[in-house]
Scaffold this motif. Structure first.
Motif, mmCIF file in Angstrom:
data_model
loop_
_atom_site.group_PDB
_atom_site.id
_atom_site.type_symbol
_atom_site.label_atom_id
_atom_site.label_comp_id
_atom_site.label_asym_id
_atom_site.label_seq_id
_atom_site.Cartn_x
_atom_site.Cartn_y
_atom_site.Cartn_z
ATOM 1 N N GLY A 146 30.362 -39.544 45.570
ATOM 2 C CA GLY A 146 30.542 -39.850 45.177
ATOM 3 C C GLY A 146 32.011 -39.186 44.103
ATOM 4 O O GLY A 146 32.798 -38.423 44.718
ATOM 5 N N GLN A 147 32.290 -39.948 42.921
ATOM 6 C CA GLN A 147 33.443 -40.330 42.468
ATOM 7 C C GLN A 147 32.825 -40.419 40.932
ATOM 8 O O GLN A 147 32.485 -40.942 40.182
ATOM 9 N N LEU A 148 33.462 -38.756 39.907
ATOM 10 C CA LEU A 148 33.449 -39.013 38.366
ATOM 11 C C LEU A 148 34.852 -38.402 37.524
ATOM 12 O O LEU A 148 35.430 -37.187 38.273
ATOM 13 N N GLY A 149 35.257 -39.823 36.954
ATOM 14 C CA GLY A 149 36.030 -38.742 36.406
ATOM 15 C C GLY A 149 37.304 -38.723 37.267
ATOM 16 O O GLY A 149 37.931 -37.420 37.161
ATOM 17 N N GLY A 150 37.379 -39.592 38.382
ATOM 18 C CA GLY A 150 38.673 -39.070 39.057
ATOM 19 C C GLY A 150 38.444 -37.980 40.054
ATOM 20 O O GLY A 150 39.236 -37.657 41.473
ATOM 21 N N LYS A 151 37.145 -37.087 39.958
ATOM 22 C CA LYS A 151 37.158 -36.375 41.590
ATOM 23 C C LYS A 151 36.440 -36.351 41.759
ATOM 24 O O LYS A 151 35.341 -37.306 41.322
ATOM 25 N N LYS A 152 36.253 -36.613 43.264
ATOM 26 C CA LYS A 152 35.545 -36.910 44.282
ATOM 27 C C LYS A 152 34.307 -35.559 45.122
ATOM 28 O O LYS A 152 35.197 -34.328 44.402
ATOM 29 N N PHE A 153 33.335 -35.786 45.394
ATOM 30 C CA PHE A 153 32.263 -35.272 46.162
ATOM 31 C C PHE A 153 31.804 -35.558 46.536
ATOM 32 O O PHE A 153 31.284 -36.331 46.310
ATOM 33 N N ARG A 154 30.621 -34.761 47.239
ATOM 34 C CA ARG A 154 30.016 -35.578 48.917
ATOM 35 C C ARG A 154 28.956 -34.674 48.795
ATOM 36 O O ARG A 154 28.580 -33.420 48.100
ATOM 37 N N ALA A 155 27.829 -35.171 49.014
ATOM 38 C CA ALA A 155 26.070 -34.452 49.729
ATOM 39 C C ALA A 155 25.774 -34.724 50.648
ATOM 40 O O ALA A 155 26.158 -36.042 50.594
ATOM 41 N N PRO A 156 24.872 -34.411 51.528
ATOM 42 C CA PRO A 156 24.225 -34.343 51.906
ATOM 43 C C PRO A 156 23.196 -35.546 51.987
ATOM 44 O O PRO A 156 22.911 -35.637 50.836
ATOM 45 N N VAL A 157 23.244 -36.557 52.444
ATOM 46 C CA VAL A 157 22.626 -38.228 52.048
ATOM 47 C C VAL A 157 21.412 -37.759 51.837
ATOM 48 O O VAL A 157 20.223 -38.148 51.096
ATOM 49 N N HIS A 158 20.651 -36.556 52.813
ATOM 50 C CA HIS A 158 18.884 -36.245 52.743
ATOM 51 C C HIS A 158 18.313 -35.879 50.944
ATOM 52 O O HIS A 158 17.223 -35.829 50.558
ATOM 53 N N HIS A 159 19.664 -35.199 50.989
ATOM 54 C CA HIS A 159 19.164 -34.433 48.983
ATOM 55 C C HIS A 159 19.460 -35.174 48.078
ATOM 56 O O HIS A 159 18.990 -34.923 46.607
ATOM 57 N N VAL A 160 20.532 -36.426 48.453
ATOM 58 C CA VAL A 160 19.924 -37.636 47.246
ATOM 59 C C VAL A 160 18.509 -38.696 47.703
ATOM 60 O O VAL A 160 18.005 -38.486 46.357
ATOM 61 N N TRP A 161 18.071 -38.332 48.576
ATOM 62 C CA TRP A 161 17.417 -39.065 48.646
ATOM 63 C C TRP A 161 15.592 -38.436 48.106
ATOM 64 O O TRP A 161 14.734 -38.387 47.717
ATOM 65 N N TYR A 162 16.063 -36.722 48.280
ATOM 66 C CA TYR A 162 15.232 -35.986 47.888
ATOM 67 C C TYR A 162 15.177 -36.781 45.653
ATOM 68 O O TYR A 162 13.979 -35.761 45.756
ATOM 69 N N LEU A 163 16.367 -35.784 45.751
ATOM 70 C CA LEU A 163 16.447 -36.279 44.744
ATOM 71 C C LEU A 163 15.655 -37.399 43.528
ATOM 72 O O LEU A 163 15.264 -38.072 42.860
ATOM 73 N N MET A 164 16.539 -38.417 44.427
ATOM 74 C CA MET A 164 15.628 -39.461 44.327
ATOM 75 C C MET A 164 14.462 -40.311 44.311
ATOM 76 O O MET A 164 13.849 -40.756 43.319
ATOM 77 N N ARG A 165 13.357 -40.138 45.150
ATOM 78 C CA ARG A 165 12.592 -39.909 45.294
ATOM 79 C C ARG A 165 11.594 -38.996 44.130
ATOM 80 O O ARG A 165 10.833 -39.322 43.800
ATOM 81 N N SER A 166 11.672 -37.839 43.709
ATOM 82 C CA SER A 166 11.061 -37.168 42.640
ATOM 83 C C SER A 166 11.257 -37.944 41.606
ATOM 84 O O SER A 166 10.510 -38.052 41.045
ATOM 85 N N LEU A 167 13.023 -38.234 41.093
ATOM 86 C CA LEU A 167 12.666 -39.098 39.982
ATOM 87 C C LEU A 167 11.560 -40.496 39.529
ATOM 88 O O LEU A 167 11.349 -41.117 39.510
ATOM 89 N N LYS A 168 11.775 -41.143 41.416
ATOM 90 C CA LYS A 168 11.017 -41.968 41.600
ATOM 91 C C LYS A 168 9.649 -42.159 41.448
ATOM 92 O O LYS A 168 8.509 -42.437 40.767
ATOM 93 N N SER A 169 9.215 -40.723 41.637
ATOM 94 C CA SER A 169 7.745 -40.348 41.408
ATOM 95 C C SER A 169 7.094 -39.890 40.319
ATOM 96 O O SER A 169 5.614 -40.690 39.956
#
Length: 116
Positions: A45-68
């Motif tokens: 991801g990139q915010l304000g010109g700063k790039k960052f990375r995260a394991p895909v499964h962490h994004v899945w867990y966060l989004m699954r929580s928001l979806k539920s």
């Protein structure tokens, strides 16, 4: 050895706070997030010109929580997940990120044509 013992970080559902904050900030800013269905990759991801990375499964867990909790809408197509913030999700993330009521995601901003 089982596959799970060889890759313990992939089976952990604990998402570091920094990763959680970065992903939440990204989805709030953009209003949507896309993630490939491949456990072995990193999400970027990139915010304000700063790039960052995260394991895909962490994004899945966060989004699954928001979806539920009914805060995002999920769409799956061509080996990619797409999540879109709804109004309840915007309110939740605004409170979580301590943002003013006037701040809205890119997907919720009215275009010049809609205003007229």
């Amino acid at each position: 050895y089982s596959f799970c013992t060889l890759l313990p970080s992939m089976t952990s559902r604990i998402v570091p706070k920094k990763t959680k904050d970065d992903v939440y900030r990204f989805i709030f800013t953009e209003g949507a997030i896309c993630c490939k269905k491949d456990r072995l990759t990193q999400w970027e991801g990139q915010l304000g010109g700063k790039k960052f990375r995260a394991p895909v499964h962490h994004v899945w867990y966060l989004m699954r929580s928001l979806k539920s909790r009914g805060l995002v809408k999920e769409q799956f197509a061509w080996r990619h997940f797409y999540w879109f913030l709804n109004d309840n999700g915007v309110a939740f993330l605004r409170k979580y990120l301590h943002l003013a009521e006037t701040v809205v995601p890119e997907t919720h901003k009215k275009t010049q044509r809609e205003v007229e």
